[in-house]
Motif scaffolding. Structure first.
Motif, PDB file in Angstrom:
ATOM      1  N   LEU A  81     -60.594 -22.994  -0.295  1.00 20.49           N
ATOM      2  CA  LEU A  81     -59.896 -21.962   0.459  1.00 20.49           C
ATOM      3  C   LEU A  81     -59.223 -20.971  -0.483  1.00 20.49           C
ATOM      4  O   LEU A  81     -59.285 -19.758  -0.274  1.00 20.49           O
ATOM      5  CB  LEU A  81     -58.866 -22.600   1.395  1.00 20.49           C
ATOM      6  CG  LEU A  81     -58.036 -21.637   2.237  1.00 20.49           C
ATOM      7  CD1 LEU A  81     -58.940 -20.865   3.190  1.00 20.49           C
ATOM      8  CD2 LEU A  81     -56.979 -22.395   3.008  1.00 20.49           C
ATOM      9  N   GLY A  82     -58.592 -21.475  -1.532  1.00 21.40           N
ATOM     10  CA  GLY A  82     -57.951 -20.602  -2.509  1.00 21.40           C
ATOM     11  C   GLY A  82     -58.950 -19.700  -3.198  1.00 21.40           C
ATOM     12  O   GLY A  82     -58.657 -18.540  -3.496  1.00 21.40           O
ATOM     13  N   MET A  83     -60.155 -20.215  -3.448  1.00 21.50           N
ATOM     14  CA  MET A  83     -61.179 -19.388  -4.067  1.00 21.50           C
ATOM     15  C   MET A  83     -61.565 -18.233  -3.153  1.00 21.50           C
ATOM     16  O   MET A  83     -61.730 -17.101  -3.605  1.00 21.50           O
ATOM     17  CB  MET A  83     -62.407 -20.236  -4.390  1.00 21.50           C
ATOM     18  CG  MET A  83     -63.443 -19.514  -5.211  1.00 21.50           C
ATOM     19  SD  MET A  83     -64.740 -20.619  -5.736  1.00 21.50           S
ATOM     20  CE  MET A  83     -65.989 -20.201  -4.550  1.00 21.50           C
ATOM     21  N   PHE A  84     -61.674 -18.490  -1.862  1.00 15.87           N
ATOM     22  CA  PHE A  84     -62.014 -17.432  -0.927  1.00 15.87           C
ATOM     23  C   PHE A  84     -60.897 -16.405  -0.806  1.00 15.87           C
ATOM     24  O   PHE A  84     -61.147 -15.230  -0.639  1.00 15.87           O
ATOM     25  CB  PHE A  84     -62.343 -18.006   0.462  1.00 15.87           C
ATOM     26  CG  PHE A  84     -63.757 -18.452   0.591  1.00 15.87           C
ATOM     27  CD1 PHE A  84     -64.760 -17.547   0.847  1.00 15.87           C
ATOM     28  CD2 PHE A  84     -64.088 -19.787   0.448  1.00 15.87           C
ATOM     29  CE1 PHE A  84     -66.071 -17.955   0.956  1.00 15.87           C
ATOM     30  CE2 PHE A  84     -65.396 -20.211   0.562  1.00 15.87           C
ATOM     31  CZ  PHE A  84     -66.401 -19.285   0.812  1.00 15.87           C
ATOM     32  N   VAL A  85     -59.654 -16.846  -0.902  1.00 18.67           N
ATOM     33  CA  VAL A  85     -58.525 -15.933  -0.762  1.00 18.67           C
ATOM     34  C   VAL A  85     -58.263 -15.173  -2.057  1.00 18.67           C
ATOM     35  O   VAL A  85     -58.081 -13.961  -2.054  1.00 18.67           O
ATOM     36  CB  VAL A  85     -57.264 -16.716  -0.324  1.00 18.67           C
ATOM     37  CG1 VAL A  85     -56.033 -15.835  -0.358  1.00 18.67           C
ATOM     38  CG2 VAL A  85     -57.466 -17.286   1.067  1.00 18.67           C
ATOM     39  N   ALA A  86     -58.232 -15.883  -3.185  1.00 17.23           N
ATOM     40  CA  ALA A  86     -57.847 -15.274  -4.453  1.00 17.23           C
ATOM     41  C   ALA A  86     -58.967 -14.453  -5.085  1.00 17.23           C
ATOM     42  O   ALA A  86     -58.715 -13.420  -5.683  1.00 17.23           O
ATOM     43  CB  ALA A  86     -57.386 -16.350  -5.422  1.00 17.23           C
ATOM     44  N   ALA A  87     -60.180 -14.908  -4.982  1.00 12.66           N
ATOM     45  CA  ALA A  87     -61.295 -14.215  -5.622  1.00 12.66           C
ATOM     46  C   ALA A  87     -62.477 -14.153  -4.664  1.00 12.66           C
ATOM     47  O   ALA A  87     -63.483 -14.836  -4.857  1.00 12.66           O
ATOM     48  CB  ALA A  87     -61.680 -14.930  -6.906  1.00 12.66           C
ATOM     49  N   TRP A 100     -64.801 -12.039  -4.214  1.00 12.39           N
ATOM     50  CA  TRP A 100     -66.090 -11.593  -4.752  1.00 12.39           C
ATOM     51  C   TRP A 100     -66.831 -12.754  -5.408  1.00 12.39           C
ATOM     52  O   TRP A 100     -68.054 -12.830  -5.329  1.00 12.39           O
ATOM     53  CB  TRP A 100     -65.903 -10.425  -5.713  1.00 12.39           C
ATOM     54  CG  TRP A 100     -65.179 -10.781  -6.981  1.00 12.39           C
ATOM     55  CD1 TRP A 100     -63.844 -10.781  -7.189  1.00 12.39           C
ATOM     56  CD2 TRP A 100     -65.784 -11.224  -8.194  1.00 12.39           C
ATOM     57  NE1 TRP A 100     -63.557 -11.189  -8.457  1.00 12.39           N
ATOM     58  CE2 TRP A 100     -64.735 -11.462  -9.114  1.00 12.39           C
ATOM     59  CE3 TRP A 100     -67.084 -11.449  -8.609  1.00 12.39           C
ATOM     60  CZ2 TRP A 100     -64.965 -11.909 -10.403  1.00 12.39           C
ATOM     61  CZ3 TRP A 100     -67.309 -11.878  -9.900  1.00 12.39           C
ATOM     62  CH2 TRP A 100     -66.252 -12.106 -10.786  1.00 12.39           C
ATOM     63  N   ILE A 101     -66.091 -13.672  -6.046  1.00 14.28           N
ATOM     64  CA  ILE A 101     -66.737 -14.836  -6.652  1.00 14.28           C
ATOM     65  C   ILE A 101     -67.329 -15.719  -5.552  1.00 14.28           C
ATOM     66  O   ILE A 101     -68.463 -16.187  -5.655  1.00 14.28           O
ATOM     67  CB  ILE A 101     -65.740 -15.642  -7.512  1.00 14.28           C
ATOM     68  CG1 ILE A 101     -65.296 -14.820  -8.711  1.00 14.28           C
ATOM     69  CG2 ILE A 101     -66.362 -16.958  -7.966  1.00 14.28           C
ATOM     70  CD1 ILE A 101     -64.197 -15.477  -9.519  1.00 14.28           C
ATOM     71  N   ALA A 102     -66.567 -15.912  -4.499  1.00 18.33           N
ATOM     72  CA  ALA A 102     -67.056 -16.730  -3.386  1.00 18.33           C
ATOM     73  C   ALA A 102     -68.280 -16.098  -2.743  1.00 18.33           C
ATOM     74  O   ALA A 102     -69.231 -16.800  -2.386  1.00 18.33           O
ATOM     75  CB  ALA A 102     -65.948 -16.909  -2.352  1.00 18.33           C
ATOM     76  N   ARG A 103     -68.278 -14.785  -2.606  1.00 19.48           N
ATOM     77  CA  ARG A 103     -69.438 -14.110  -2.002  1.00 19.48           C
ATOM     78  C   ARG A 103     -70.671 -14.246  -2.892  1.00 19.48           C
ATOM     79  O   ARG A 103     -71.777 -14.459  -2.394  1.00 19.48           O
ATOM     80  CB  ARG A 103     -69.106 -12.646  -1.751  1.00 19.48           C
ATOM     81  CG  ARG A 103     -68.144 -12.453  -0.619  1.00 19.48           C
ATOM     82  CD  ARG A 103     -67.932 -10.974  -0.309  1.00 19.48           C
ATOM     83  NE  ARG A 103     -66.872 -10.835   0.662  1.00 19.48           N
ATOM     84  CZ  ARG A 103     -65.741 -10.182   0.432  1.00 19.48           C
ATOM     85  NH1 ARG A 103     -65.530  -9.595  -0.713  1.00 19.48           N
ATOM     86  NH2 ARG A 103     -64.827 -10.107   1.375  1.00 19.48           N
ATOM     87  N   VAL A 104     -70.489 -14.108  -4.198  1.00 20.89           N
ATOM     88  CA  VAL A 104     -71.616 -14.254  -5.115  1.00 20.89           C
ATOM     89  C   VAL A 104     -72.157 -15.678  -5.058  1.00 20.89           C
ATOM     90  O   VAL A 104     -73.372 -15.883  -4.985  1.00 20.89           O
ATOM     91  CB  VAL A 104     -71.200 -13.874  -6.557  1.00 20.89           C
ATOM     92  CG1 VAL A 104     -72.261 -14.281  -7.565  1.00 20.89           C
ATOM     93  CG2 VAL A 104     -70.925 -12.382  -6.652  1.00 20.89           C
ATOM     94  N   LEU A 105     -71.265 -16.660  -5.077  1.00 22.48           N
ATOM     95  CA  LEU A 105     -71.713 -18.059  -4.991  1.00 22.48           C
ATOM     96  C   LEU A 105     -72.413 -18.333  -3.663  1.00 22.48           C
ATOM     97  O   LEU A 105     -73.426 -19.032  -3.620  1.00 22.48           O
ATOM     98  CB  LEU A 105     -70.535 -19.005  -5.176  1.00 22.48           C
ATOM     99  CG  LEU A 105     -69.939 -19.055  -6.580  1.00 22.48           C
ATOM    100  CD1 LEU A 105     -68.705 -19.943  -6.594  1.00 22.48           C
ATOM    101  CD2 LEU A 105     -70.956 -19.536  -7.587  1.00 22.48           C
ATOM    102  N   ALA A 106     -71.886 -17.790  -2.577  1.00 19.67           N
ATOM    103  CA  ALA A 106     -72.527 -17.979  -1.269  1.00 19.67           C
ATOM    104  C   ALA A 106     -73.901 -17.318  -1.243  1.00 19.67           C
ATOM    105  O   ALA A 106     -74.861 -17.888  -0.701  1.00 19.67           O
ATOM    106  CB  ALA A 106     -71.636 -17.413  -0.169  1.00 19.67           C
ATOM    107  N   LEU A 107     -74.017 -16.139  -1.840  1.00 18.34           N
ATOM    108  CA  LEU A 107     -75.304 -15.443  -1.886  1.00 18.34           C
ATOM    109  C   LEU A 107     -76.315 -16.236  -2.704  1.00 18.34           C
ATOM    110  O   LEU A 107     -77.468 -16.406  -2.293  1.00 18.34           O
ATOM    111  CB  LEU A 107     -75.129 -14.041  -2.464  1.00 18.34           C
ATOM    112  CG  LEU A 107     -76.404 -13.213  -2.590  1.00 18.34           C
ATOM    113  CD1 LEU A 107     -76.982 -12.932  -1.204  1.00 18.34           C
ATOM    114  CD2 LEU A 107     -76.112 -11.916  -3.315  1.00 18.34           C
TER     115      LEU A 107
END
Length: 85
Positions: A55-61, A63-70
């Protein structure tokens, strides 16, 4: 909590573990039934901590979460296409 040998791979595992972290074999010392095991695993402090980390990764960064999800989506799409044929 004591360490016991895993019945499948013989590695030392906590008797409170739901499954062996090495091979995934269910540990006989688990007192929960089939329905309670997943719920017990989700409410353990390690699982809660991991959930807050994600959850912190999605809130704090985000763009990183979106890249990992992609990347995960592309890998899964490739796997589905390969196994479909």
């Amino acid at each position: 909590m004591a360490l016991i040998p895993c019945p499948a791979c013989a590695r030392q595992v906590s008797d409170a573990a739901v499954a062996c972290p090495n091979c995934g074999h269910p540990i006989a010392g688990d007192k929960g039934g089939a329905n309670g095991t997943f719920k017990q695993a989700l409410t353990r402090p390690e699982a809660v901590k991991s959930g807050f980390t994600v959850l912190g990764m999605f809130v704090a960064a985000p763009w990183i979460a979106r890249v990992l999800a992609l990347v995960l989506f592309v890998v899964l799409a490739i796997v589905v296409v390969i196994y479909k044929h």
